[in-house]
Design an enzyme around this catalytic site. Structure first.
Site, PDB file in Angstrom:
ATOM      1  N   GLU A 134      -7.148 -14.656  32.504  1.00 56.79           N
ATOM      2  CA  GLU A 134      -6.557 -14.968  30.758  1.00 56.79           C
ATOM      3  C   GLU A 134      -7.529 -17.040  30.817  1.00 56.79           C
ATOM      4  O   GLU A 134      -7.492 -17.637  31.621  1.00 56.79           O
ATOM      5  CB  GLU A 134      -5.048 -15.418  30.811  1.00 56.79           C
ATOM      6  CG  GLU A 134      -4.311 -14.428  31.523  1.00 56.79           C
ATOM      7  CD  GLU A 134      -2.980 -15.076  32.166  1.00 56.79           C
ATOM      8  OE1 GLU A 134      -2.212 -16.032  31.939  1.00 56.79           O
ATOM      9  OE2 GLU A 134      -3.075 -13.942  33.040  1.00 56.79           O
ATOM     10  N   HIS A 145       5.801 -17.540  28.304  1.00 54.71           N
ATOM     11  CA  HIS A 145       5.730 -16.947  27.377  1.00 54.71           C
ATOM     12  C   HIS A 145       5.935 -17.234  25.885  1.00 54.71           C
ATOM     13  O   HIS A 145       5.772 -16.369  25.236  1.00 54.71           O
ATOM     14  CB  HIS A 145       4.772 -15.600  27.616  1.00 54.71           C
ATOM     15  CG  HIS A 145       4.714 -15.248  28.563  1.00 54.71           C
ATOM     16  ND1 HIS A 145       2.667 -15.621  29.240  1.00 54.71           N
ATOM     17  CD2 HIS A 145       4.280 -14.497  29.686  1.00 54.71           C
ATOM     18  CE1 HIS A 145       2.098 -15.691  30.380  1.00 54.71           C
ATOM     19  NE2 HIS A 145       2.513 -14.287  30.764  1.00 54.71           N
ATOM     20  N   HIS A 154      -4.088 -11.304  27.932  1.00 62.36           N
ATOM     21  CA  HIS A 154      -3.727 -11.250  28.522  1.00 62.36           C
ATOM     22  C   HIS A 154      -3.936  -9.926  29.807  1.00 62.36           C
ATOM     23  O   HIS A 154      -2.927  -8.997  29.284  1.00 62.36           O
ATOM     24  CB  HIS A 154      -1.940 -11.878  28.657  1.00 62.36           C
ATOM     25  CG  HIS A 154      -1.999 -11.649  29.839  1.00 62.36           C
ATOM     26  ND1 HIS A 154      -1.589 -11.019  30.805  1.00 62.36           N
ATOM     27  CD2 HIS A 154      -0.324 -12.545  30.208  1.00 62.36           C
ATOM     28  CE1 HIS A 154      -0.699 -11.116  31.810  1.00 62.36           C
ATOM     29  NE2 HIS A 154       0.071 -12.178  32.019  1.00 62.36           N
TER      30      HIS A 154
END
Length: 338
Positions: A306, A87, A158
């Site tokens: 996602e 991330h 997300h």
């Protein structure tokens, strides 16, 4: 954001996170179906990115580095013992404060500018996220971005859903899932890093091209009863072709997935312009997170869907490029049709 049908979405400036998603069942009973937290500090400290905007590269970047135009960039090694990045690094876009540009009962726009060098990435990246809730029960997310230097990116929401609502020991194993056009998946290493290959889902536990309960074949997935490696699926390429996200104008969102909870009658159609879909079934949840109303999120408490660029694309030459260059517009639209 609210509509006349009882649907509500609560959005935080921190991470542009969708903190709550309230949806009626077949009898009109409204329940929050988004995993999340009461305390904004849990979003700021990165307890979970549920409902939040991820970046500059959501997902994993192998080796915690990449090479672009002949220059190598080092990133924050915050995954797999520092060997990889997840991330974008320890402080991702899900943890920073976004500026609310506009808000009304049906629409909100937020912005964030990531400076050149933030998280180790080149270029100042100007981002806008627009959320819209329609009377047709469509929650629409439109993400756009421009950069001052060439940079890789995969910016996406997300979300973790449980369409039954959240309670202690609740799972999504009874949810019915279909991934439309999801004919291939990206195999991963033992540390959930893609190998760069694409394999057909036919004959595997990852085949959701027809409807299956999430729990139907969960035991066939490596590591599903314990810690990662986690079963991960990227459905794609989804039509239209992936360069749609760098188009000057918006593209048509394609029908990517359908999630249904038979018990409540709640359902979710997922539409997107993104080329890939990530499925994660919460296998590593352990009850350590205390969420809204004090609920402990146990294994399989929620499912993440996602809509992304291909994973680790900057380091996988066989995957479509995720590099945005000056003068281009990144645009990704995703719709949760409730």
């Amino acid at each position: 954001l609210k509509n006349a049908n009882g649907v509500e979405a609560h959005v935080l400036p921190t991470g542009a996170c969708v903190q709550r998603l309230l949806v009626p069942d077949r009898d009109g009973k409204v329940t929050d179906v988004m995993l999340g937290f009461e305390d904004v500090e849990q979003y700021k400290n990165g307890t979970s990115p549920s409902g939040c905007i991820m970046g500059r590269i959501g997902g994993r970047t192998s080796g915690a580095k990449f090479t672009l135009d002949g220059k190598t960039y080092k990133l924050d090694g915050n995954s797999n013992g520092g060997k990889d990045t997840i991330h974008g690094g320890g402080i991702g876009y899900n943890r920073v404060k976004w500026t609310v540009v506009y808000s009304s009962p049906t629409k909100a726009k937020l912005k964030y500018t990531s400076p050149d060098g933030e998280q180790g990435f080149p270029g100042a990246l100007s981002l806008r996220v627009t959320y819209k809730l329609t009377e047709e029960n469509e929650f629409i997310m439109d993400i756009t971005g421009t950069t001052t230097k060439a940079t890789p990116l995969s910016i996406f929401s997300h979300p973790y859903f449980n369409l039954a609502g959240f309670a202690d020991n609740a799972t999504v194993l009874d949810h019915l899932l279909t991934i439309h056009e999801g004919d291939y998946y990206t195999p991963t290493s033992g540390k959930s890093v893609p190998t760069g290959e694409m394999e057909p889902v036919n004959g595997t536990a990852l085949d959701f091209t027809s409807q299956h309960a999430i729990g139907e074949r969960i035991d066939e997935l490596a590591g599903s009863r314990g810690a990662p490696p986690q079963p991960m699926l990227h459905a794609g390429p989804l039509p239209p072709p992936w360069p749609c996200v760098f188009a000057a104008s918006s593209c048509r969102a394609n029908y990517a997935a359908t999630l249904v909870h038979p018990g409540s009658g709640r359902g979710l159609d997922l539409l997107t312009t993104a080329p890939a879909l990530m499925l994660y079934t919460g296998n590593a949840f352990s009850g350590k997170w205390s969420g809204k109303d004090g609920v402990k999120y146990q294994k399989w408490a929620a499912v993440a869907l996602e809509t992304t660029m291909f994973p680790d694309a900057i380091n996988q030459p066989t995957f479509p490029s995720n590099v945005l260059r000056p003068g281009q517009l990144f645009r990704q639209t995703t719709v949760w049709r409730l």
